[in-house]
Design a protein around this motif. Sequence first.
Motif, PDB file in Angstrom:
ATOM      1  N   UNK A 294     -16.959   8.319 -38.612  1.00  0.00           N
ATOM      2  CA  UNK A 294     -17.712   8.212 -37.363  1.00  0.00           C
ATOM      3  C   UNK A 294     -17.570   6.818 -36.762  1.00  0.00           C
ATOM      4  N   UNK A 295     -17.765   6.727 -35.464  1.00  0.00           N
ATOM      5  CA  UNK A 295     -17.902   5.441 -34.795  1.00  0.00           C
ATOM      6  C   UNK A 295     -19.096   4.733 -35.411  1.00  0.00           C
ATOM      7  N   UNK A 296     -18.924   3.499 -35.858  1.00  0.00           N
ATOM      8  CA  UNK A 296     -20.020   2.766 -36.481  1.00  0.00           C
ATOM      9  C   UNK A 296     -20.916   2.198 -35.386  1.00  0.00           C
ATOM     10  N   UNK A 297     -22.164   2.655 -35.359  1.00  0.00           N
ATOM     11  CA  UNK A 297     -23.096   2.168 -34.341  1.00  0.00           C
ATOM     12  C   UNK A 297     -24.518   2.247 -34.879  1.00  0.00           C
ATOM     13  N   UNK A 298     -25.488   2.065 -34.000  1.00  0.00           N
ATOM     14  CA  UNK A 298     -26.896   2.036 -34.427  1.00  0.00           C
ATOM     15  C   UNK A 298     -27.522   3.414 -34.401  1.00  0.00           C
ATOM     16  N   UNK A 299     -26.711   4.468 -34.245  1.00  0.00           N
ATOM     17  CA  UNK A 299     -27.242   5.805 -34.035  1.00  0.00           C
ATOM     18  C   UNK A 299     -28.153   6.334 -35.109  1.00  0.00           C
ATOM     19  N   UNK A 300     -27.943   5.939 -36.366  1.00  0.00           N
ATOM     20  CA  UNK A 300     -28.847   6.374 -37.436  1.00  0.00           C
ATOM     21  C   UNK A 300     -30.076   5.486 -37.507  1.00  0.00           C
ATOM     22  N   UNK A 301     -29.891   4.196 -37.345  1.00  0.00           N
ATOM     23  CA  UNK A 301     -31.017   3.264 -37.441  1.00  0.00           C
ATOM     24  C   UNK A 301     -32.062   3.539 -36.365  1.00  0.00           C
ATOM     25  N   UNK A 302     -31.638   4.013 -35.202  1.00  0.00           N
ATOM     26  CA  UNK A 302     -32.565   4.141 -34.076  1.00  0.00           C
ATOM     27  C   UNK A 302     -33.632   5.199 -34.320  1.00  0.00           C
ATOM     28  N   UNK A 303     -33.387   6.161 -35.210  1.00  0.00           N
ATOM     29  CA  UNK A 303     -34.376   7.223 -35.431  1.00  0.00           C
ATOM     30  C   UNK A 303     -34.899   7.251 -36.871  1.00  0.00           C
ATOM     31  N   UNK A 304     -34.627   6.235 -37.661  1.00  0.00           N
ATOM     32  CA  UNK A 304     -34.879   6.273 -39.100  1.00  0.00           C
ATOM     33  C   UNK A 304     -36.311   5.902 -39.485  1.00  0.00           C
ATOM     34  N   UNK A 305     -37.128   5.435 -38.556  1.00  0.00           N
ATOM     35  CA  UNK A 305     -38.476   4.935 -38.866  1.00  0.00           C
ATOM     36  C   UNK A 305     -39.341   5.903 -39.677  1.00  0.00           C
ATOM     37  N   UNK A 306     -39.272   7.237 -39.459  1.00  0.00           N
ATOM     38  CA  UNK A 306     -40.107   8.125 -40.280  1.00  0.00           C
ATOM     39  C   UNK A 306     -39.863   7.983 -41.783  1.00  0.00           C
TER      40      UNK A 306
ATOM     41  N   UNK B 202     -10.644   4.101 -18.911  1.00  0.00           N
ATOM     42  CA  UNK B 202      -9.284   4.551 -19.182  1.00  0.00           C
ATOM     43  C   UNK B 202      -8.357   3.416 -19.619  1.00  0.00           C
ATOM     44  N   UNK B 203      -8.594   2.211 -19.120  1.00  0.00           N
ATOM     45  CA  UNK B 203      -7.714   1.099 -19.463  1.00  0.00           C
ATOM     46  C   UNK B 203      -7.836   0.681 -20.928  1.00  0.00           C
ATOM     47  N   UNK B 204      -8.879   1.115 -21.614  1.00  0.00           N
ATOM     48  CA  UNK B 204      -9.063   0.747 -23.013  1.00  0.00           C
ATOM     49  C   UNK B 204      -8.464   1.766 -23.975  1.00  0.00           C
ATOM     50  N   UNK B 205      -8.072   2.925 -23.433  1.00  0.00           N
ATOM     51  CA  UNK B 205      -7.529   3.981 -24.276  1.00  0.00           C
ATOM     52  C   UNK B 205      -6.216   3.527 -24.909  1.00  0.00           C
ATOM     53  N   UNK B 206      -6.113   3.673 -26.207  1.00  0.00           N
ATOM     54  CA  UNK B 206      -4.891   3.317 -26.931  1.00  0.00           C
ATOM     55  C   UNK B 206      -4.760   1.851 -27.250  1.00  0.00           C
ATOM     56  N   UNK B 207      -5.691   1.034 -26.790  1.00  0.00           N
ATOM     57  CA  UNK B 207      -5.642  -0.403 -27.063  1.00  0.00           C
ATOM     58  C   UNK B 207      -6.392  -0.678 -28.366  1.00  0.00           C
ATOM     59  N   UNK B 208      -5.730  -1.245 -29.358  1.00  0.00           N
ATOM     60  CA  UNK B 208      -6.401  -1.468 -30.644  1.00  0.00           C
ATOM     61  C   UNK B 208      -7.490  -2.526 -30.531  1.00  0.00           C
ATOM     62  N   UNK B 209      -8.570  -2.319 -31.273  1.00  0.00           N
ATOM     63  CA  UNK B 209      -9.649  -3.304 -31.305  1.00  0.00           C
ATOM     64  C   UNK B 209     -10.438  -3.108 -32.593  1.00  0.00           C
ATOM     65  N   UNK B 210     -11.330  -4.038 -32.862  1.00  0.00           N
ATOM     66  CA  UNK B 210     -12.218  -3.934 -34.012  1.00  0.00           C
ATOM     67  C   UNK B 210     -13.588  -3.378 -33.637  1.00  0.00           C
ATOM     68  N   UNK B 211     -13.741  -2.910 -32.427  1.00  0.00           N
ATOM     69  CA  UNK B 211     -15.028  -2.412 -31.986  1.00  0.00           C
ATOM     70  C   UNK B 211     -15.418  -1.147 -32.751  1.00  0.00           C
ATOM     71  N   UNK B 212     -16.587  -1.153 -33.327  1.00  0.00           N
ATOM     72  CA  UNK B 212     -17.183   0.032 -33.942  1.00  0.00           C
ATOM     73  C   UNK B 212     -16.418   0.563 -35.150  1.00  0.00           C
ATOM     74  N   UNK B 213     -15.579  -0.255 -35.753  1.00  0.00           N
ATOM     75  CA  UNK B 213     -14.838   0.179 -36.930  1.00  0.00           C
ATOM     76  C   UNK B 213     -15.503  -0.352 -38.198  1.00  0.00           C
ATOM     77  N   UNK B 214     -15.357   0.337 -39.329  1.00  0.00           N
ATOM     78  CA  UNK B 214     -16.022  -0.084 -40.563  1.00  0.00           C
ATOM     79  C   UNK B 214     -15.602  -1.483 -41.004  1.00  0.00           C
ATOM     80  N   UNK B 215     -16.537  -2.205 -41.571  1.00  0.00           N
ATOM     81  CA  UNK B 215     -16.265  -3.531 -42.095  1.00  0.00           C
ATOM     82  C   UNK B 215     -17.425  -3.972 -42.976  1.00  0.00           C
ATOM     83  N   UNK B 216     -17.126  -4.661 -44.060  1.00  0.00           N
ATOM     84  CA  UNK B 216     -18.192  -5.229 -44.888  1.00  0.00           C
ATOM     85  C   UNK B 216     -18.694  -6.557 -44.325  1.00  0.00           C
ATOM     86  N   UNK B 217     -18.005  -7.069 -43.314  1.00  0.00           N
ATOM     87  CA  UNK B 217     -18.351  -8.374 -42.770  1.00  0.00           C
ATOM     88  C   UNK B 217     -19.171  -8.305 -41.494  1.00  0.00           C
TER      89      UNK B 217
END
Length: 383
Positions: A146-158, A268-283
Amino acid sequence: MTSFRDRVRGVVISTALGDAMGAPIEKLTYDQIKSKYGRVESIMTRWHKMDLPHDVRLGRVRGDGIVTDDTLMTIALMNVYHIEGRHLDAYDLGNEFVKEIAFRKTFVPELDQETHIIDRLFYPEKYIFMRHVLANCDPREGGIGNMVNCGAAMYIAPIGIVNAGHPKAAYDEAILFAMGHQNSYGLEAAGVLAACVAKAFEPGVTVDDIIKTAIHLAKDGTKAAIEEMTEAARELRDRRDDMDQVIAVFQRIMLKYSPMGDDVSRHIDKVGVPSNHYTPSRLWSIEELPMALAFMVLNDGEYYRTIQDGVNSGRDTDSIGVMAGVILGAMYGAEIVHQEDIEQLNKVNRLDLLDIADRFSEVAASIIKEDLQSHAARQSVLN
């Protein structure tokens, strides 16, 4: 002393409050918010996209207290606890939670209709359906890819609520549950936020106590980001009114842990352009949780000021508001929230937040009592 029920009310209401305050300005940068609004200090704010054509807005409405998926998914998670009446794991995410978001209709305020929550969800939250229903994955592997984001943290309070006073148990359960949705530092943030909520239920707890708990349990980049951000916040306390400086320091630090900065939109200009956005990392770390904790420190736990500073910082404004809100809501209880805000949130979203909270507090109290009985039984083994 603030009761358990009132603290649960504080969490539930603050979820909606932080969500609704940040929603109208989500994805705007700090400078854009400052230019267009000056400073947002109320849920009664007009959405910055409201004057765009209907199809451009994807049929959505926001502003004046309307909540987003952060609140809807939090309520969905509480509903799963109602059904199961016990602690949860990834199998429950792949079963009842999927049913809640994809098969059981509810009122979705942004769409102004009764429909499935999934009709409103962002792609990494729709990934839950793809992985568990379409791909029939091992539930514990649902978050992989999955895209790494805050999607789980945002609803985890219960999960923090049902483990009130036991941060490590909250962390563990959040990880076990949310691994069906998220991975890497997105999963880690869910664990740490749940732990912070659990810690906030302790009588007499301080902001510093909560930060120590977060740092103690956090791993890798999440731990480093929280350490650096909260230390910077302490140093900036006497300059907290200079928000330009505060935001510049906070965002400079977070850029080391969240490389996209203000580049949060997809085109559209970002399609196919490599980046580190939202990718897994321990750092790396999501920015929403360290930002929320930093504003708590900056304002020494001042409820409205913390949430307002968080949403005005820009980018994922609603989720920052939610994360700060649920922790402080657990600390202070519902009395900290203005009555007119509660009334507006209920009205525009067709909710009864107090009733939702009270019903959930009964379920959570039952689970906690069973835990205490089990603990007593384990102690007897040693006798």
